[in-house]
Design an enzyme around this catalytic site. Structure first.
Site, PDB file in Angstrom:
ATOM      1  N   SER A  22       0.815  -1.224   0.000  1.00 24.96           N
ATOM      2  CA  SER A  22       0.000   0.000   0.000  1.00 24.96           C
ATOM      3  C   SER A  22       0.845   1.269   0.000  1.00 24.96           C
ATOM      4  O   SER A  22       0.417   2.308   0.516  1.00 24.96           O
ATOM      5  CB  SER A  22      -0.960   0.000   1.197  1.00 24.96           C
ATOM      6  OG  SER A  22      -1.792  -1.139   1.170  1.00 24.96           O
ATOM      7  N   ARG A  23       2.040   1.177  -0.521  1.00 24.14           N
ATOM      8  CA  ARG A  23       2.933   2.334  -0.655  1.00 24.14           C
ATOM      9  C   ARG A  23       3.389   2.919   0.696  1.00 24.14           C
ATOM     10  O   ARG A  23       3.857   4.044   0.776  1.00 24.14           O
ATOM     11  CB  ARG A  23       2.272   3.448  -1.484  1.00 24.14           C
ATOM     12  CG  ARG A  23       2.030   3.051  -2.942  1.00 24.14           C
ATOM     13  CD  ARG A  23       3.352   2.774  -3.620  1.00 24.14           C
ATOM     14  NE  ARG A  23       3.239   2.407  -5.025  1.00 24.14           N
ATOM     15  CZ  ARG A  23       3.208   1.157  -5.479  1.00 24.14           C
ATOM     16  NH1 ARG A  23       3.253   0.157  -4.616  1.00 24.14           N
ATOM     17  NH2 ARG A  23       3.158   0.905  -6.758  1.00 24.14           N
TER      18      ARG A  23
END
Length: 532
Positions: free
Chosen positions: A506-507
């Site tokens: 999710s970065r």
């Protein structure tokens, strides 16, 4: 797990001509392809098995020429009769044996798969084999995929007792490749496998598939339904013809397998014009000029020593949708080394242990007095507490930049570990002695190349470079030491900043940075976390 093929298939009238002979009911006998030949007589037997491989490789003589999808090249497509005739010529007057053709076919299929689906992400491969030559191609492909680093599995429910096939099975068993029964397979094949190789029916198949192949085809078709349920399907690669398709008319009912990859053999069959997947390759690099001339074949040239060639252009990709969801161990402050040089050594050792290609490759970024940045890849040749060293031509653009602005940065990217390291600092030349020692540690060819190339200068062409090299090679042919040119040597970047980056889902990536700080008259490193 992959997207190679999504298929839907119910009742398939397979006037398919694929290579499977005994397994299907064949109300009206197909033309004498390698399948038929292999089951009728010793002569046809060698032609039959060979035909499956041939069928895909030799089928090119059919004069049907159309524009290949997304390509400027005209490609020949073969009908069933032509494909069978080519097989007969190959296995007759041209002296090919069935096992030779099958080996070339299977190697072509494995090579095409490896070119598109990297072993890191698509490791588990299930090959579903029929009892005929198409199945034999699949068995050979499984062996080569094993040697390419994949983890192959084989489902071979209707085995043939012929020595050629039993030998292929023995070869796979000796490698420890598991053979799975139909009952061993999950209904959703994507649960256990990344790639599914469809090697059930070849171009000589005629009729309707019988159990258990009707069920196996339906499982491949059902992968599309799993995809619609937001589950990533396994990639499907069909050999020569998608099982269940008519050899000339394709997916007649529109509810058959829709593979992402099709590996045509010898020449594409007419049904391949209906293929809409992303990857169409031609394999079976053995069609002789006599067949090309006789049937006026138009086939694409094979690149270099490759056993496969892409037909048409690679699929267009929406760049904005490309993304990788990194999965890595968390990189926490309490686990990081207090000294960034020690931390770099640990990560560099990890990259080495992972077998990554050129883990010492780094992007060097410089800027001259005009502030215009410039980047290029160079190779790290040493590092210690004093800094990071590389070598180059002192007349290059990077050298010119550094003479005007000694500030530079380095970037290491280790894809296989989801890691990168940024290092910033000031640069100075290494000592002449250090450059001299490294220069003479290089291969003689590299030493001559450093003299021949006046890096970053304009030259009239590649022939000019080769001529310079050849003259120097002659000059130093006596084996005497090659003097290091004065315009060649090393640089050392002394860091004043490190950033260690670890990719996360999710970065939410980890970014731990080291900054120098004075404490009690000594320089120490302070660690801070940056938001991703």
């Amino acid at each position: 797990m992959l997207s190679l093929l999504k298929t839907k298939h119910k009742n398939m009238i397979l006037t398919n001509t694929c290579a499977i002979t005994h397994l299907l009911s064949t109300p009206s006998p197909p033309p004498p392809t390698y399948h038929t030949l292999i089951t009728t007589s010793s002569k046809s037997s060698s032609q039959g098995f060979f035909g499956s491989v041939f069928r895909n490789k030799v089928r090119g003589y059919c004069c049907t020429k159309v524009m290949a999808k997304n390509s400027d090249t005209r490609i020949s497509y073969l009908n069933q009769r032509e494909a069978a005739e080519v097989d007969e010529i190959l296995m007759g007057p041209l002296g090919f044996s069935v096992d030779q053709l099958m080996e070339l076919a299977g190697l072509s299929v494995a090579t095409a798969i490896a070119e598109v689906y990297n072993v890191k992400d698509y490791n588990r491969v299930l090959t579903i084999c029929g009892p005929g030559n198409n199945g034999g191609d699949g068995l050979v492909a499984a062996r080569h995929l094993y040697h390419f680093g994949y983890k192959p599995f084989v489902c071979y429910p209707k085995r043939t007792a012929k020595p050629l096939y039993t030998g292929l099975v023995t070869q796979l068993e000796s490698l420890g490749i598991p053979f799975l029964s139909v009952d061993d397979l999950p209904m959703n094949l994507s649960e256990d496998f990344n790639i599914l190789v469809d090697a059930m029916f070849g171009f000589s198949f005629h009729g309707t598939p019988r159990p258990p192949f009707d069920d196996l085809i339906q499982r491949l078709v059902n992968l599309q339904n799993y995809n619609e349920a937001n589950r990533k399907p396994a990639a499907i690669a069909s050999i020569d013809i998608p099982s269940g398709w008519h050899v000339e008319e394709g997916d007649v009912n529109g509810d058959g397998i829709k593979p992402d990859m099709l590996v045509s053999l010898t020449a594409p069959k007419l049904c391949a014009k209906k293929f809409s997947g992303s990857h169409h390759f031609l394999g079976g690099r053995f069609v002789p000029p006599s067949i090309v001339d006789k049937f006026k074949l138009c086939l694409p040239p094979y690149p270099g020593t490759s056993m496969c060639v892409r037909i048409g252009k690679a699929p267009q990709v929406d760049i904005s949708s490309m993304r990788e969801n990194y999965i890595s161990p968390e990189f926490k402050e309490e686990e990081v080394e207090p000294d960034p040089f020690v931390q770099f050594q640990k990560w560099f050792d990890d990259a080495m242990a992972a077998g990554l290609k050129e883990p010492n490759a780094m992007a060097l970024c410089t800027a001259g007095k005009d502030g215009k940045p410039s980047s290029r890849m160079v190779l790290l040749k040493g590092f210690d507490k004093d800094g990071f060293v590389w070598y180059t031509n002192y007349g290059s653009r990077k050298a010119k930049d550094l003479s005007e602005n000694s500030k530079a940065s380095l970037l290491f990217y280790w894809d296989g570990l989801n890691r990168q390291v940024r290092i910033e600092g000031s640069v100075q030349k290494v000592s002449e002695e250090e450059s001299e020692n490294y220069f003479h540690s290089r291969p003689r060819g590299s030493q001559i190349g450093a003299i021949a190339s006046k890096q970053s200068t304009v030259i009239p062409g590649r022939d000019f470079l080769h001529q310079e090299y050849k003259e120097l090679e002659t000059k130093f042919s006596d084996g005497s030491p090659i003097p290091k040119p004065v315009y060649w040597g090393g640089y050392r970047l002394k860091p004043d900043f490190f950033e260690f980056w670890q990719g996360q889902t999710s970065r939410l990536h980890d970014r731990l940075c080291y900054y120098p700080q004075e404490a009690d008259g000594a320089s120490v490193w302070t660690i801070k976390r940056l938001a991703p």
